[in-house]
Design an enzyme around this catalytic site. Structure first.
Site, PDB file in Angstrom:
ATOM      1  N   GLY A  12     128.369  41.535  60.520  1.00  0.00           N
ATOM      2  CA  GLY A  12     127.672  42.028  59.128  1.00  0.00           C
ATOM      3  C   GLY A  12     127.967  40.828  58.083  1.00  0.00           C
ATOM      4  N   ASN A  14     125.914  38.390  57.598  1.00  0.00           N
ATOM      5  CA  ASN A  14     124.508  37.996  57.144  1.00  0.00           C
ATOM      6  C   ASN A  14     124.363  39.237  56.099  1.00  0.00           C
ATOM      7  OD1 ASN A  14     123.047  35.409  57.929  1.00  0.00           O
ATOM      8  ND2 ASN A  14     123.720  36.523  59.758  1.00  0.00           N
ATOM      9  N   HIS A 110     117.464  33.642  62.569  1.00  0.00           N
ATOM     10  CA  HIS A 110     117.850  33.340  63.849  1.00  0.00           C
ATOM     11  C   HIS A 110     118.456  31.911  63.890  1.00  0.00           C
ATOM     12  CE1 HIS A 110     117.370  32.688  68.360  1.00  0.00           C
ATOM     13  NE2 HIS A 110     117.132  31.579  67.986  1.00  0.00           N
ATOM     14  N   ASP A 151     111.203  36.008  68.547  1.00  0.00           N
ATOM     15  CA  ASP A 151     111.524  34.891  67.610  1.00  0.00           C
ATOM     16  C   ASP A 151     110.132  33.973  67.658  1.00  0.00           C
ATOM     17  OD1 ASP A 151     114.534  34.548  69.379  1.00  0.00           O
ATOM     18  OD2 ASP A 151     113.973  35.512  67.466  1.00  0.00           O
ATOM     19  N   GLU A 181     122.412  30.192  57.498  1.00  0.00           N
ATOM     20  CA  GLU A 181     122.025  31.680  57.461  1.00  0.00           C
ATOM     21  C   GLU A 181     122.493  32.568  56.259  1.00  0.00           C
ATOM     22  OE1 GLU A 181     123.350  33.734  61.127  1.00  0.00           O
ATOM     23  OE2 GLU A 181     123.738  31.732  61.964  1.00  0.00           O
TER      24      GLU A 181
HETATM   25  C1  GRF Z   1     124.887  35.696  64.041  1.00  0.00           C
HETATM   26  O1  GRF Z   1     125.197  34.462  65.092  1.00  0.00           O
HETATM   27  C2  GRF Z   1     123.427  35.308  63.374  1.00  0.00           C
HETATM   28  O2  GRF Z   1     122.939  34.100  63.650  1.00  0.00           O
HETATM   29  C3  GRF Z   1     122.889  36.152  64.413  1.00  0.00           C
HETATM   30  O3  GRF Z   1     123.622  37.254  64.557  1.00  0.00           O
HETATM   31  C4  GRF Z   1     124.786  37.038  64.526  1.00  0.00           C
HETATM   32  C5  GRF Z   1     125.810  37.784  63.993  1.00  0.00           C
HETATM   33  O4  GRF Z   1     125.625  37.815  62.574  1.00  0.00           O
HETATM   34  N1  GRF Z   1     121.439  36.505  63.893  1.00  0.00           N
HETATM   35  P1  GRF Z   1     126.516  38.847  61.518  1.00  0.00           P
HETATM   36  O5  GRF Z   1     127.659  38.161  61.072  1.00  0.00           O
HETATM   37  O6  GRF Z   1     126.362  40.076  62.234  1.00  0.00           O
HETATM   38  O7  GRF Z   1     125.358  38.608  60.464  1.00  0.00           O
END
Ligand code: GRF
Length: 207
Positions: A12, A14, A110, A151, A181
């Site tokens: 989580g 992001n 991505h 994607d 990201e």
């Molecule tokens: C990360 O590698 C991101 O690039 C991909 O999912 C993975 C986990 O991300 N989309 P997060 O820490 O759960 O946001």
């Protein structure tokens, strides 16, 4: 006010970048209405709870068929009446019914510069392993709208990140998250929330 549902499967970070950006005013006119995971163990669910955001888990393991899971996932998203779905490390293939219902209203982050290192089988560390194996000097991240492919939807934002000589997949993943990201996804949400994005004939126009 743009209402978001953020779909997660893992740590989580992001999601956290979005929550922090809303808190700090880097995202305006948006709120996270719900966090939905396919994984009970996703720390992203804990992050949601700490932020006071409704968090639910819809696990495929709890449904007798993929069709039933797909319907439960769509029903859960629909129950929050959101304007935008954000896939933030979500590792489940979305039901086509959801993609149709939310056309040009689902975005995904991505961890590569699409069209490199993307598509079926390219997720998480695998993306960075492939980039290092190919020997690219630059990689990065992409935010794109989700269509029925993997994607393949219209690209909204990209940001390049240097590959360093001693990189491992883990060090590269961390740099791509930190430098790309966690900046791109909040920026994408803010642009959409403030009416600055238009998808036209498969291309994205930022006003
Ligand atoms: C990360 O590698 C991101 O690039 C991909 O999912 C993975 C986990 O991300 N989309 P997060 O820490 O759960 O946001």
């Amino acid at each position: 006010m743009l209402k978001l549902a953020v779909l997660v499967s893992g740590g989580g970070t992001n999601l956290q970048a979005i929550l922090d950006s809303i808190r700090d005013g880097r995202i305006m006119n948006a709120k996270v209405a719900a966090v939905i995971s396919n994984n009970h163990g996703a720390y992203a669910l804990e992050r949601a709870k700490q932020a006071g955001v409704p968090a639910v888990c819809i696990s495929p393991k709890e449904y007798s068929s993929r069709t039933e899971f797909n319907q439960a996932l769509l029903d859960a998203v629909n129950s929050y009446a959101v304007d935008l779905i954000v896939l933030a490390g979500f590792l489940v293939v979305l039901p086509e019914t959801m993609i149709e219902q939310y056309e040009n209203r689902i975005i995904n982050i991505h961890p590569s510069l699409i069209p490199s290192f993307c598509g079926t089988g390219y997720y998480g560390l695998k993306v960075h392993e492939a980039a290092l194996a190919r020997g690219v000097k630059v990689t990065g991240a992409t935010v794109h709208f989700v269509d029925k492919g993997t994607d393949t939807g219209p690209i909204l934002l990209q940001k390049a990140v240097e590959v360093e000589a001693q990189d491992t997949p883990e060090t590269l993943q961390r740099r791509v998250m930190e430098q790309a990201e966690w900046k791109l996804l909040p920026q994408a949400v803010d642009l959409i929330a403030n009416g600055r994005v238009q998808v036209k004939e498969g291309n994205v126009i930022i006003k």
